[in-house]
Design an enzyme around this catalytic site. Structure first.
Site, PDB file in Angstrom:
ATOM      1  N   ASP A 277      51.274  50.275  30.279  1.00 55.67           N
ATOM      2  CA  ASP A 277      50.222  49.473  30.799  1.00 55.67           C
ATOM      3  C   ASP A 277      50.320  48.156  29.497  1.00 55.67           C
ATOM      4  OD1 ASP A 277      47.482  49.142  31.879  1.00 55.67           O
ATOM      5  OD2 ASP A 277      46.907  49.172  29.599  1.00 55.67           O
ATOM      6  N   GLU A 319      53.964  47.370  33.719  1.00 60.06           N
ATOM      7  CA  GLU A 319      52.921  46.689  34.107  1.00 60.06           C
ATOM      8  C   GLU A 319      52.727  45.270  33.423  1.00 60.06           C
ATOM      9  OE1 GLU A 319      48.658  45.429  34.749  1.00 60.06           O
ATOM     10  OE2 GLU A 319      49.284  46.315  32.849  1.00 60.06           O
TER      11      GLU A 319
HETATM   12  C1  GLC Z   1      45.936  46.854  32.493  1.00 61.64           C
HETATM   13  C2  GLC Z   1      45.190  47.624  33.601  1.00 61.64           C
HETATM   14  C3  GLC Z   1      43.791  47.201  33.348  1.00 61.64           C
HETATM   15  C4  GLC Z   1      43.178  47.209  32.118  1.00 61.64           C
HETATM   16  C5  GLC Z   1      44.262  46.681  31.164  1.00 61.64           C
HETATM   17  C6  GLC Z   1      44.022  47.073  29.707  1.00 61.64           C
HETATM   18  O1  GLC Z   1      46.258  45.708  33.184  1.00 61.64           O
HETATM   19  O2  GLC Z   1      45.523  47.505  34.980  1.00 61.64           O
HETATM   20  O3  GLC Z   1      42.827  47.715  34.420  1.00 61.64           O
HETATM   21  O4  GLC Z   1      41.995  46.483  31.998  1.00 61.64           O
HETATM   22  O5  GLC Z   1      45.646  47.195  31.336  1.00 61.64           O
HETATM   23  O6  GLC Z   1      44.265  48.188  29.465  1.00 61.64           O
END
Ligand code: GLC
Length: 642
Positions: A277, A319
């Site tokens: 993430d 991500e």
């Molecule tokens: C990623 C997740 C998002 C979250 C962020 C912080 O982008 O998809 O939902 O707010 O990380 O953890």
């Protein structure tokens, strides 16, 4: 050759396939890279002791891995790039919105199978603060299951059932930050210097102010700035996301080692893909935007190289919702090529598809996709149109300019189009995190509502309803055929509309991403037999497309995507063809009027070798008039070369 390939080669030469014996060999294969990466982040002069500690830690982590997973690791390694297969079809879901809890999810496996889904991204299920928790992305633990989802035993039962039924599991590893209730944060608040050093903490706001000069804001409306004052410790802490999400300080090697242990512990529960993430944010440097820094890449590769030694069957997903040319760098570049993440979200394709729907044109899509350097051959995309987050308008300004458009005005148009500021637009989205300082904003809303189904149903407009169904199918169909793992966002397979109930919940109402985090509507699912319902049309067509994808190896990702320009700006054409005898030509019309394309070039590609080619979607042979192929509004053709 990347390290995974090297591991495959080395293990193939072994006569005795004992998973236990392979650890030393794996360590030897990755050791020099691990060493290099480690010392690039933590200079040897100060940190040679920490490196020794890491070397002691790795065999212990391997010992903690269950025997069944060690066996699976070996099988995965030998099977090659399983994640590029045409047989994979993903879905992302919130457990509590899908069917209550983990046990409830297990009961719905037949529904997933009926649709054809065999890869699941389950949203965070670990403990989190009460009230606001960024949908669980503020973690109180990396492995304790929050009781609202059930118990760890429920999770272990579920993952073992998934393995039996051939379902892959992706879970989040929130690698950039913990919640302010995480045990390290609590100790830091009590004044423990060791744990204050696990985060970026500062005596006063002098350094934070320096950082702020170049740091952008992620949640400017609800959590402006990147630092939070914590009275309990009389210190400032870096909080790039929400004020209750503390950024981990990876300049401290102890943090890396503890997080590696957390990562392994999580994968040991039976996780196949780890969603890293917000990984673009992992390293901070004053005077920069602190995203995509070279050190962040080294850190990710270091995680990857260590995990490969301990659990080579587990792969990483990036991500990285950043500029298109930055996303591909998370596959690794140069010496790190193929040694960072095996999979990345294709956020560029996603955002470009939404741009094409609003403009009814595909030039920016063509321009941007050809502008991005190719990905390494062993890596793949997660292709999707919607997820739990907002849609960011991260197009490259120079490319918008090249089309003769003004980037600022263009973004404004997109916000207006999707967020109910244009009477004629069928979309019913909302603005997310408008930043008056920069004029930037993002878009929220469910796929169906953004594509006109909600408005069509409210206005009882059959044309709008039919068009929205066609758009929903076309966009999903593109993600099924593009090459990579398609990820359907739960609910989109039955055209779920916006969920406005978040406005009544204090802990959610400031975050309009909850608009697109609906409850799974089992009432609708129970009516899917009624083929006339818009929801049924969507479900059954997607189900058919999924079946077609799984039956045709041409859909597997062999890094073989070719874009074709047709001279018609409303049309998108791409071909998937890794083998001259088998090809798939995808033709889409983004306009609300029928469009035509010239066909002689399609003939040259060999699609007419046995007469007119068949469109796999409709099952019909295509018809050509005066050398022109007509494509209906929002129609997608999948033409197969015989
Ligand atoms: C990623 C997740 C998002 C979250 C962020 C912080 O982008 O998809 O939902 O707010 O990380 O953890």
């Amino acid at each position: 050759m990347n390290q995974a390939e090297l591991h495959r080669l080395v293990s193939a030469q072994l006569k005795q396939k004992n998973p236990e014996a392979l650890f030393d060999l794996r360590l030897a294969t990755n050791l020099s890279l691990i060493q290099q990466l480690f010392f690039s982040l933590y200079p040897e002069e100060q940190h040679s002791e920490a490196f020794r500690k890491l070397l002691n830690q790795l065999p212990k982590l391997f010992a903690s891995r269950p025997a069944s997973l060690k066996k699976q690791d070996l099988e995965r390694l030998q099977a090659g790039n399983w994640y590029q297969s045409e047989k994979l079809m993903g879905m992302q879901l919130y457990v509590e919105h899908f069917n209550k809890d983990l046990k409830g999810l297990q009961q719905k496996i037949p529904y997933l199978k009926e649709l054809g889904v065999n890869f699941l991204h389950i949203m965070p299920i670990t403990t989190r603060p009460k009230g606001e928790s960024d949908g669980g992305y503020a973690v109180n633990s990396y492995h304790e299951v929050d009781k609202k989802y059930g118990t760890k035993e429920d999770l272990l039962k579920l993952t073992s059932e998934f393995r039996k039924q051939g379902i892959f599991l992706m879970l989040d590893f929130v690698v950039n930050h913990t919640s302010n209730e995480f045990p390290w944060a609590k100790k830091a608040m009590k004044g423990d210097k060791k744990y204050q050093g696990y985060y970026y903490t500062f005596e006063d706001d002098v350094i934070p102010k320096e950082y702020e000069k170049t740091l952008p804001e992620v949640f400017p409306e609800t959590s402006p700035g990147n630092f939070t004052y914590i009275p309990e410790m009389d210190k400032w802490v870096m909080t790039v996301f929400n004020s209750y999400q503390w950024d981990l300080n990876y300049t401290n090697p102890e943090v890396f080692m503890e997080m590696l242990a957390n990562l392994v512990k999580m994968t040991n529960m039976g996780v196949d893909v780890v969603r890293f993430d917000a990984l673009a944010f992992l390293w901070k440097k004053m005077g920069t935007i602190s995203q995509n820094l070279p050190e962040a890449h080294n850190l990710i590769a270091l995680f990857r190289m260590c995990l490969q030694v301990v659990a080579p069957g587990t792969i990483l997903l990036a991500e990285a919702i950043v500029a298109p040319t930055d996303i591909v760098t998370y596959f690794g570049e140069g010496q790190k090529a193929g040694n960072e993440c095996e999979v990345a979200y294709n956020a560029s394709l996603m955002a470009l598809l939404w741009n094409s729907i609003a403009t009814k044109k595909t030039q920016l899509l063509y321009k941007s996709l050809t502008h991005v350097p190719p990905k390494p051959k062993d890596c793949t995309w997660i292709n999707y149109i919607r997820c739990h987050d907002d849609i960011g308008l991260g197009y490259e300004n120079n490319l918008i300019h090249e089309l003769g458009w003004n980037p600022e005005m263009h973004r404004k148009f997109l916000l207006n189009y999707y967020c109910q500021r244009l009477d004629w637009s069928p979309a019913m989205g909302q603005v997310f995190m408008y930043n008056p300082k920069t004029g930037d904003g993002r878009i929220t809303g469910s796929a169906a509502s953004l594509l006109g189904l909600e408005k069509g149903l409210i206005q009882k407009d059959p044309v709008l309803i039919e068009q929205s169904i066609a758009k929903i199918i076309m966009l999903h169909g593109i993600t099924f055929a593009f090459g990579g793992i398609p990820l359907i966002y739960a609910g989109d397979e039955i055209g779920t509309l916006n969920d406005y109930s978040y406005l009544k919940d204090k802990s959610k109402k400031e975050d309009s991403r909850w608009l697109n985090r609906p409850m799974q509507d089992w009432g609708v699912v129970s009516q899917l037999k009624n083929k006339e319902l818009p929801q049924s049309k969507i479900f059954h067509t997607l189900q058919k497309l999924i079946r077609i994808r799984k039956e045709n190896p041409v859909f597997a990702d062999h890094n073989d995507l070719l874009l074709y320009h047709t001279g018609n700006d409303h049309i998108l054409v791409f071909e998937r063809s890794n083998d001259k005898r088998k090809g798939l030509l995808v033709v889409c019309n983004f306009d609300e009027n029928p469009q035509v394309i010239e066909t002689s070039w399609i003939k040259k590609l060999g699609y007419f070798a046995q007469g007119e080619p068949k469109d796999l979607v409709s099952g019909q042979k295509i018809k050509i008039n005066s050398g022109l192929l007509e494509v209906l509004p929002f129609q997608m053709l999948w033409l197969k070369r015989a």
